[in-house]
Design a protein around this motif. Structure first.
Motif, PDB file in Angstrom:
ATOM      1  N   ALA A  10      31.651 104.590  28.190  1.00 47.74           N
ATOM      2  CA  ALA A  10      31.914 104.889  29.592  1.00 47.74           C
ATOM      3  C   ALA A  10      32.176 106.384  29.750  1.00 47.74           C
ATOM      4  N   TYR A  11      31.556 106.967  30.758  1.00 48.04           N
ATOM      5  CA  TYR A  11      31.689 108.391  31.039  1.00 48.04           C
ATOM      6  C   TYR A  11      31.979 108.590  32.517  1.00 48.04           C
ATOM      7  N   ASP A  12      32.759 109.616  32.828  1.00 41.59           N
ATOM      8  CA  ASP A  12      32.986 109.922  34.234  1.00 41.59           C
ATOM      9  C   ASP A  12      31.799 110.712  34.780  1.00 41.59           C
ATOM     10  N   VAL A  13      31.513 110.455  36.039  1.00 39.99           N
ATOM     11  CA  VAL A  13      30.452 111.152  36.756  1.00 39.99           C
ATOM     12  C   VAL A  13      31.143 111.977  37.837  1.00 39.99           C
ATOM     13  N   ARG A  14      30.893 113.263  37.846  1.00 42.28           N
ATOM     14  CA  ARG A  14      31.592 114.161  38.760  1.00 42.28           C
ATOM     15  C   ARG A  14      31.383 113.790  40.211  1.00 42.28           C
ATOM     16  N   GLY A  15      32.471 113.918  40.947  1.00 46.91           N
ATOM     17  CA  GLY A  15      32.409 113.745  42.391  1.00 46.91           C
ATOM     18  C   GLY A  15      32.112 115.083  43.038  1.00 46.91           C
ATOM     19  N   ILE A  16      32.815 115.386  44.111  1.00 49.61           N
ATOM     20  CA  ILE A  16      32.550 116.620  44.836  1.00 49.61           C
ATOM     21  C   ILE A  16      33.109 117.851  44.127  1.00 49.61           C
ATOM     22  N   CYS A  17      33.991 117.637  43.162  1.00 50.83           N
ATOM     23  CA  CYS A  17      34.488 118.724  42.323  1.00 50.83           C
ATOM     24  C   CYS A  17      34.867 118.109  40.978  1.00 50.83           C
ATOM     25  N   PRO A  18      35.003 118.891  39.923  1.00 51.86           N
ATOM     26  CA  PRO A  18      35.276 118.313  38.601  1.00 51.86           C
ATOM     27  C   PRO A  18      36.534 117.448  38.525  1.00 51.86           C
ATOM     28  N   GLN A  19      37.529 117.719  39.360  1.00 55.76           N
ATOM     29  CA  GLN A  19      38.760 116.933  39.315  1.00 55.76           C
ATOM     30  C   GLN A  19      38.669 115.647  40.132  1.00 55.76           C
ATOM     31  N   HIS A  20      37.590 115.422  40.825  1.00 60.13           N
ATOM     32  CA  HIS A  20      37.458 114.297  41.739  1.00 60.13           C
ATOM     33  C   HIS A  20      36.519 113.244  41.133  1.00 60.13           C
TER      34      HIS A  20
END
Length: 107
Positions: free
Chosen positions: A60-70
């Protein structure tokens, strides 16, 4: 929380997801049979990633939202059966509320 699965993802789809993850090189995920996508609140995404990786042989990997912290979406890579099992378990556990209330989860 929204859950989707992409079976036999195209190269373009893989490239799109990798760009959102900030990855521009070839990776083992390029050969994934399926991609599970889970979207929701950050707290839910962390729990969903934990459920997925404990359930079956997936990454599982995170996919960036509107900014790297989101972080609002994770991508779950693996063979089709493993990704399907991970998504089913995420759906089951979140519907049962197993990760929704700290006071209930740790009694």
């Amino acid at each position: 929380m929204d859950l989707r699965i992409i079976r036999s993802p195209s190269k373009g789809t893989l490239d799109l997801i990798k760009r959102r993850m900030g990855i521009m090189k070839d990776t083992p995920m390029d050969h994934a049979e399926a991609i599970g996508l889970v979207q929701g609140k950050m707290i839910d995404m962390v729990c969903a990633a934990d459920i997925a990786e404990k359930t079956s042989d997936v990454d599982a990997y995170d996919v960036r939202g509107i900014c790297p912290q989101h972080m609002t979406m994770i991508a779950i890579f693996g063979d089709t059966g493993a990704v399907e099992a991970a998504l089913r378990e995420i759906d089951r556990k979140t519907k049962e509320g197993m990760y929704s209330d700290y006071s209930q989860a740790y009694r």
